[in-house]
Design a protein around this motif. Structure first.
Motif, PDB file in Angstrom:
ATOM      1  N   PRO A  42      19.384  15.752  -8.124  1.00 29.46           N
ATOM      2  CA  PRO A  42      20.188  15.156  -7.173  1.00 29.46           C
ATOM      3  C   PRO A  42      19.277  13.343  -6.824  1.00 29.46           C
ATOM      4  CG  PRO A  42      20.144  17.351  -6.254  1.00 29.46           C
ATOM      5  CD  PRO A  42      18.932  16.733  -7.191  1.00 29.46           C
ATOM      6  N   GLY A  43      20.202  12.750  -7.343  1.00 30.04           N
ATOM      7  CA  GLY A  43      19.622  11.299  -6.231  1.00 30.04           C
ATOM      8  C   GLY A  43      18.059  10.110  -6.775  1.00 30.04           C
ATOM      9  N   ALA A  44      18.138  10.894  -8.350  1.00 29.84           N
ATOM     10  CA  ALA A  44      16.628  10.621  -9.255  1.00 29.84           C
ATOM     11  C   ALA A  44      17.435   9.870 -10.466  1.00 29.84           C
ATOM     12  CB  ALA A  44      15.824  11.507 -10.177  1.00 29.84           C
ATOM     13  N   GLY A  45      16.500   8.806 -10.625  1.00 31.57           N
ATOM     14  CA  GLY A  45      16.675   8.184 -12.040  1.00 31.57           C
ATOM     15  C   GLY A  45      15.596   8.180 -12.707  1.00 31.57           C
ATOM     16  N   HIS A  46      15.038   7.827 -13.081  1.00 36.23           N
ATOM     17  CA  HIS A  46      14.331   7.422 -14.919  1.00 36.23           C
ATOM     18  C   HIS A  46      12.431   7.948 -14.250  1.00 36.23           C
ATOM     19  CE1 HIS A  46      13.260   7.619 -18.755  1.00 36.23           C
ATOM     20  NE2 HIS A  46      13.006   7.235 -18.619  1.00 36.23           N
ATOM     21  N   TYR A  47      12.294   8.252 -12.869  1.00 41.94           N
ATOM     22  CA  TYR A  47      11.034   8.715 -12.229  1.00 41.94           C
ATOM     23  C   TYR A  47      11.153   9.622 -10.947  1.00 41.94           C
ATOM     24  CZ  TYR A  47      10.287   4.513 -14.924  1.00 41.94           C
ATOM     25  OH  TYR A  47      10.133   3.128 -16.223  1.00 41.94           O
ATOM     26  N   PRO A  48      11.375  10.521 -11.727  1.00 41.22           N
ATOM     27  CA  PRO A  48      12.112  11.911 -10.222  1.00 41.22           C
ATOM     28  C   PRO A  48      10.960  11.944  -9.350  1.00 41.22           C
ATOM     29  CG  PRO A  48      11.633  12.269 -12.723  1.00 41.22           C
ATOM     30  CD  PRO A  48      11.428  10.941 -12.945  1.00 41.22           C
ATOM     31  N   TRP A  49       9.692  12.362  -9.275  1.00 44.69           N
ATOM     32  CA  TRP A  49       8.414  12.520  -9.277  1.00 44.69           C
ATOM     33  C   TRP A  49       8.470  11.251  -7.954  1.00 44.69           C
ATOM     34  CZ3 TRP A  49       8.217  10.693 -13.550  1.00 44.69           C
ATOM     35  CH2 TRP A  49       6.909   9.332 -13.795  1.00 44.69           C
ATOM     36  N   LEU A  50       9.044   9.913  -7.790  1.00 46.31           N
ATOM     37  CA  LEU A  50       9.020   9.022  -7.224  1.00 46.31           C
ATOM     38  C   LEU A  50      10.080   8.961  -6.383  1.00 46.31           C
ATOM     39  CD1 LEU A  50       7.886   5.960  -9.027  1.00 46.31           C
ATOM     40  CD2 LEU A  50       6.466   7.347  -7.642  1.00 46.31           C
ATOM     41  N   ASP A  51      11.192   9.301  -7.115  1.00 45.26           N
ATOM     42  CA  ASP A  51      12.351   9.460  -5.433  1.00 45.26           C
ATOM     43  C   ASP A  51      12.560  10.797  -4.732  1.00 45.26           C
ATOM     44  OD1 ASP A  51      14.084   7.346  -7.197  1.00 45.26           O
ATOM     45  OD2 ASP A  51      14.020   8.650  -8.829  1.00 45.26           O
ATOM     46  N   ASP A  52      12.178  11.952  -5.192  1.00 49.95           N
ATOM     47  CA  ASP A  52      11.832  12.874  -4.132  1.00 49.95           C
ATOM     48  C   ASP A  52      10.265  13.776  -4.820  1.00 49.95           C
ATOM     49  OD1 ASP A  52      11.847  14.912  -3.028  1.00 49.95           O
ATOM     50  OD2 ASP A  52      14.168  14.889  -3.128  1.00 49.95           O
ATOM     51  N   PRO A  53       9.506  13.367  -4.311  1.00 56.09           N
ATOM     52  CA  PRO A  53       8.646  13.762  -4.753  1.00 56.09           C
ATOM     53  C   PRO A  53       8.490  15.657  -4.619  1.00 56.09           C
ATOM     54  CG  PRO A  53       7.973  12.144  -3.963  1.00 56.09           C
ATOM     55  CD  PRO A  53       9.142  12.366  -3.682  1.00 56.09           C
ATOM     56  N   GLU A  54       9.168  16.034  -2.968  1.00 58.64           N
ATOM     57  CA  GLU A  54       9.017  17.609  -2.559  1.00 58.64           C
ATOM     58  C   GLU A  54       9.963  17.950  -3.601  1.00 58.64           C
ATOM     59  OE1 GLU A  54       9.349  14.871  -0.756  1.00 58.64           O
ATOM     60  OE2 GLU A  54       7.346  15.072   0.494  1.00 58.64           O
ATOM     61  N   GLU A  55      11.263  17.761  -4.148  1.00 55.78           N
ATOM     62  CA  GLU A  55      11.469  18.583  -4.718  1.00 55.78           C
ATOM     63  C   GLU A  55      11.813  18.062  -6.551  1.00 55.78           C
ATOM     64  OE1 GLU A  55      15.393  20.377  -5.876  1.00 55.78           O
ATOM     65  OE2 GLU A  55      14.510  19.464  -4.184  1.00 55.78           O
ATOM     66  N   PHE A  56      11.242  16.909  -7.090  1.00 57.98           N
ATOM     67  CA  PHE A  56      10.679  17.142  -7.796  1.00 57.98           C
ATOM     68  C   PHE A  56       9.281  17.790  -8.699  1.00 57.98           C
ATOM     69  CE2 PHE A  56       6.785  16.258 -11.247  1.00 57.98           C
ATOM     70  CZ  PHE A  56       7.627  15.773 -12.826  1.00 57.98           C
ATOM     71  N   THR A  57       8.497  18.323  -7.469  1.00 60.27           N
ATOM     72  CA  THR A  57       7.467  19.763  -7.436  1.00 60.27           C
ATOM     73  C   THR A  57       7.729  20.953  -7.315  1.00 60.27           C
ATOM     74  OG1 THR A  57       5.673  17.444  -6.335  1.00 60.27           O
ATOM     75  CG2 THR A  57       4.881  20.484  -7.054  1.00 60.27           C
ATOM     76  N   ALA A  58       8.432  20.664  -6.703  1.00 63.63           N
ATOM     77  CA  ALA A  58       9.231  22.268  -6.746  1.00 63.63           C
ATOM     78  C   ALA A  58      10.312  22.754  -7.922  1.00 63.63           C
ATOM     79  CB  ALA A  58      10.314  22.140  -5.106  1.00 63.63           C
TER      80      ALA A  58
END
Length: 282
Positions: free
Chosen positions: A256-272
């Motif tokens: 959710p809420g992520a663009g083309h670089y999701p680790w920048l938009d929400d690092p915790e969500e991406f990592t999980a």
């Protein structure tokens, strides 16, 4: 800085970050230096990231033969990297255009892939590309952003081939247009050499048969994750879902809420989400 020698003698640089089980990472761009990936939102705290600078990018040497910048010709470099790391099988991650390379590698060497993660990827060698309509539909999700009214007409004109790229459209590629995103975007021109980038997909539509690639991917027994950004236009979640259908054991997750670089938009969500896949818990 560690290096290895590609089969044609090109010196390839790579970078290792973090601790834990190894994860081989292929950058997108196409042909952007791996530095833009950072530590993938803190993933390096859980995995040992092995980031390859593709030939002609970052700290790697340029190719003697520019034709070897084409994505299918880079598969041999990835195989040399695996052997250099001493991995019998590897968890492999490709971001954006790097996902096309990761997919071609998995098709050619399915026995060498234990898990495959494709981050905001539509695999062009499968004949899957984001259309201007896809990108504009995703862009219209951003109408409440303060920069939208100025950026959208320029984005539409660029996609129609009526105008050159304007920096005002860059926020469409990020879920959050903040200082982190601005710094990340500002580094892109220096990190992406023109000739390798232009040649990455050069002639690929005639050189590769999507049907043959789909047939080759049926031999891939490894689990595959496609992670799409909710706000990304290339690929949209719908296009990422179509990409997932090309793999026998794939699933799609949308951040959710992520663009083309999701680790920048929400690092915790991406990592999980990545760890759940890599650890086999989801």
């Amino acid at each position: 800085m560690p290096t290895l020698t590609a089969p044609d003698g090109t010196a390839l640089a790579h970078h290792a970050l973090g601790d834990g089980a190894p994860l081989v990472v292929l950058p997108g761009g196409p042909m952007r230096a791996s530095a833009y990936l950072g530590d993938l939102g803190g993933l390096a705290a859980h995995r040992r990231l092995h980031l390859l600078d593709l030939r002609g990018t970052g700290d790697s040497a340029p190719a003697a033969d520019p034709a070897t910048y084409r994505v299918d010709r880079l598969v041999d470099d990835v195989e040399a990297f695996r052997a250099h790391l001493g991995l019998e099988r590897m968890d492999l991650l490709g971001h954006s255009a790097g996902g096309s390379l990761a997919t071609l590698y998995a098709a050619r060497h399915p026995e060498r892939v234990s898990r495959l993660a494709l981050i905001t990827t539509a695999v062009r060698p499968l004949g899957l590309c984001a259309t201007p309509e896809d990108r504009l539909a995703a862009a219209r999700l951003r109408t409440s952003e303060p920069w939208f009214d100025q950026a959208y007409p320029k984005y539409r004109a660029w996609l129609a081939g009526e105008a050159d790229y304007d920096d005002d459209v860059t926020p469409f590629f990020y879920g959050r247009w903040d200082d982190t995103a601005r710094a990340h975007a500002a580094a892109e021109p220096e990190q992406t050499p023109d000739d390798p980038s232009d040649r990455y997909y050069e002639g690929i539509d005639n050189a590769l048969d999507p049907a043959a690639l789909r047939a080759a991917l049926t031999r891939l027994t490894a689990p595959v994750l496609l992670l799409a950004g909710e706000l990304d236009g290339g690929p949209t979640p719908g296009l990422a879902r179509r990409t997932a259908e090309a793999f026998p054991h794939a699933r799609l997750t949308v951040q959710p809420g992520a663009g083309h670089y999701p680790w920048l938009d929400d690092p915790e969500e991406f990592t999980a989400r990545l760890l759940a896949f890599l650890d086999g818990t989801a």
